[in-house]
Structure formats: C-alpha cells, structure tokens
Enzyme design. Sequence first.
Site, mmCIF file in Angstrom:
data_model
loop_
_atom_site.group_PDB
_atom_site.id
_atom_site.type_symbol
_atom_site.label_atom_id
_atom_site.label_comp_id
_atom_site.label_asym_id
_atom_site.label_seq_id
_atom_site.Cartn_x
_atom_site.Cartn_y
_atom_site.Cartn_z
ATOM 1 N N VAL A 12 -6.667 -8.387 -4.140
ATOM 2 C CA VAL A 12 -5.654 -9.395 -3.823
ATOM 3 C C VAL A 12 -6.295 -10.750 -3.570
ATOM 4 C CG1 VAL A 12 -3.831 -10.058 -2.209
ATOM 5 C CG2 VAL A 12 -4.060 -7.667 -2.913
ATOM 6 N N LYS A 100 0.697 -4.373 4.321
ATOM 7 C CA LYS A 100 1.866 -3.648 4.817
ATOM 8 C C LYS A 100 1.564 -2.833 6.063
ATOM 9 C CE LYS A 100 0.824 -0.658 0.945
ATOM 10 N NZ LYS A 100 0.048 -1.698 0.231
ATOM 11 N N ILE A 131 7.182 -8.583 -6.518
ATOM 12 C CA ILE A 131 8.647 -8.610 -6.560
ATOM 13 C C ILE A 131 9.172 -9.394 -5.366
ATOM 14 C CG2 ILE A 131 10.746 -7.232 -6.653
ATOM 15 C CD1 ILE A 131 8.976 -4.839 -7.447
ATOM 16 N N GLU A 185 -5.853 6.233 -5.626
ATOM 17 C CA GLU A 185 -7.179 6.285 -5.028
ATOM 18 C C GLU A 185 -7.730 7.706 -5.112
ATOM 19 O OE1 GLU A 185 -8.669 3.636 -3.955
ATOM 20 O OE2 GLU A 185 -6.990 2.221 -3.925
ATOM 21 N N ASP A 196 2.674 5.066 2.432
ATOM 22 C CA ASP A 196 2.810 3.706 1.926
ATOM 23 C C ASP A 196 4.281 3.303 1.848
ATOM 24 O OD1 ASP A 196 1.560 1.322 0.317
ATOM 25 O OD2 ASP A 196 3.153 2.081 -0.968
ATOM 26 N N LYS A 200 6.615 0.380 4.060
ATOM 27 C CA LYS A 200 7.433 -0.626 3.378
ATOM 28 C C LYS A 200 8.901 -0.541 3.781
ATOM 29 C CE LYS A 200 4.321 -0.895 -0.607
ATOM 30 N NZ LYS A 200 4.140 -0.567 -2.039
#
Length: 389
Positions: A12, A100, A131, A185, A196, A200
């Site tokens: 990122v 997150k 998004i 991963e 995950d 979110k």
Amino acid sequence: MANVAIMGFGTVGSGVAEVLRMNGESIARKLGEPLRLQYILDVRDLSATEYAGVAVKDFSVLESDPNLDVVVESIGGAKVALDFTRRALLAGKHVVTSNKELVAAHGKELLAIAREKNVNYLFEASVGGGIPVLRPLFQCLAGNQIEEVVGILNGTTNYILTRMVKGGVPFGEALQEAQAKGYAEQNPAADVEGLDAGRKICILSDLAWGKEVRPEAISIRGISDLDLEDVAVADRAGYRVKLLGRALRLPGGRQAAYVSPHLVPADCPVAPVDDVFNAIMVRGNAVGDVMFYGRGAGDLPTASAVVGDVLDALQHRDQRRDLGWSESADLADLETEVSMPWYLRGGFEAPADCRTLSGGAVIAPAMTGREARALAGRLGAKALLPVLE
C-alpha cells in the site's frame, strides 16, 4: 505546498507513492497547491531506491516536523501502527490509513484524539480497498436512515468460492490456487476464517449508525468447513454461496452484525460477483438499495482511496470531518433475537413448512439461530447455512 509522509513502504505504501508520482499535476489542481512526499518511514534500507532522499527510520522526525501536514499509515497491525498513529494525531497531524485491524479495534479512541486535536483521521481504504463506500455512507447517504449493510468483503474467499462453484474444486485445492496466485497468504486464517470480513463489517456498522461494534463482540464464521456438495446443491437451486458480512438495524434501534457463508438468490446483485471482486450493498429508507463494486485490494486501487483521503483531510484542515463513534452499540443476540431463513441438508424427510431442494436439502422459514440449530439437531442435518432474503 502541503506535505505528506508515508509510514510503511510495502504494497500500500509504495502504491501511494506511485499514485502521488503519476498523478501529481492532477492532484495539485484539485487541491489548489502542490502535494509533496516529504518522508517515507520504513525499517528497510531505501538508500538504493529513488526514494533515498526522503527515507527515514526514526518516527520522531515526522512527529516533530511542524511543516508535515498528513501522515499515511500503511504499517498494518495494531501495535507499532497504533503507537505511531496516536503520536501523530497528538502532534496535530492528520492521519490517513488503510489498516482495518487498527480502525476496527481502536477507531473509537483514535477518532476521539483527532476530535480533541481538531485534525482528521480518515480510513476509506480500510473496508473496500479502492471501492469508495465509507464516504458515501456518511456523506452521500446522510439523508437516509440506514437499515442494512451487507456485502462480499474479502476477495480471497470470493475467489475460492468462485472456483468451488464454477470449477467444482474442493476448498483445499481452491485455497492452494489462491495462494499460488498471490491472493491468499501462506497463513490464510484471517481471510478464510472470516476475521478480515469481520473487521470490515464492524467499521461499516460503526459508520452507518455511529456506535462502536467490536470484532470480538460479533459472530464470525468463515468458509473452511464448507462442503462442495452444498455449493453444488445451492447452484442447482438458483443460489450462490457467498461469504457475507452483514449489519442490521432492528426495531427499536438495536443492531446486529455477523459474518457467515450464505445462500444468496441468483437475482440478488451480489450473487454474480466473482473472483477477487468485492461488492457492498447499502439499504436506506429513502434511497432503497445501492451497491458499490470493484477490486477490494491491490496496491494502486487501495492507494487510490488513500490519496483521496489525503486530499479530503487537507481540504478540511480548517473544519475537520465530523465522523466517528463515541458509544458502544446495543447489539442483539444473533442466536435468539434475529430471524432469517436457513438451508439444511441431510437426507431427512422435509418438514411441511420447508421448501425442498434437490440433493436432500431444504430451506426452512425464518427463525432464530438457536431454533435453526435445534431443528438441524432433530433432523440430523449435515449442513446449516443462513439464506439472504
């Protein structure tokens, strides 16, 4: 001239630097001033790269620079990233993140610090990668009472399920494919066990209703125990199996949130969303259903959202974005207070109030989780999954 620093120069962070480089002129026009990359903080040696002139290893350099406006946190996790984010906000820096885990676990505290110091803490990229969904949720849809948020929030699990549905590939083999392609991963637990997606949906719930929902407080089930037979039965009956995060506003203002594989009707907008794509549906009492779709991860898509937040933070220097959550949500018990239809399979005689599917499966009418588990026990069902209405 506005100045930005990047903490953590992995996927990122390097993507953010690339977006700033390739879109610098466009960004300057939109911002009304140049945006300069002043620092990159990373433990690695960047002296042989094009960023050698801005590379530092000591966070206090960023913390003490009065000319630094925005810090991009792309370290990940909730240890070093938490410490540096706290200190950056306390030093009067705006902070933007895609983290997150940090936002879901510590967003309440960090937003309170940002409010106290009159700076922005923004995290558009923490849910859908590239998004845009968080800003529409608290800004474009502000005239609505949000009733439900539901979506495919993890591209890795969606790719695995796509291979199971369209290729007839067992879970273990599909997971190996995802790892070989770099989607998963080597330790895929956060994805395939739903962690995950859980983080979110908590962030989405937090913003939708302004009250904190912590990941450890909700029910989270992943896809590792899914049977290929259930995927096939659902497909023949006009359903797709999708791992969904779902947040609901219940009568009286109470809330519910959870993550689980669902049977999704083929005519539902999220049903045809395949591979590594994400899709998030929001239901408002005025607008009805709207959906946000795209790649939920990747360097440049995620960096796109991060840089958008950087510009937003700078454009709201004098009047900070007033978003956040300051109290805990009153969560309903998913087992006893939330009703939905359920899919069961097992070679039993179908109860009269159930709809029969091929393959010895049925869809039972709306009932609570506890009632559905009791029914599954009485019938000796081999599978039990919620059905999205």
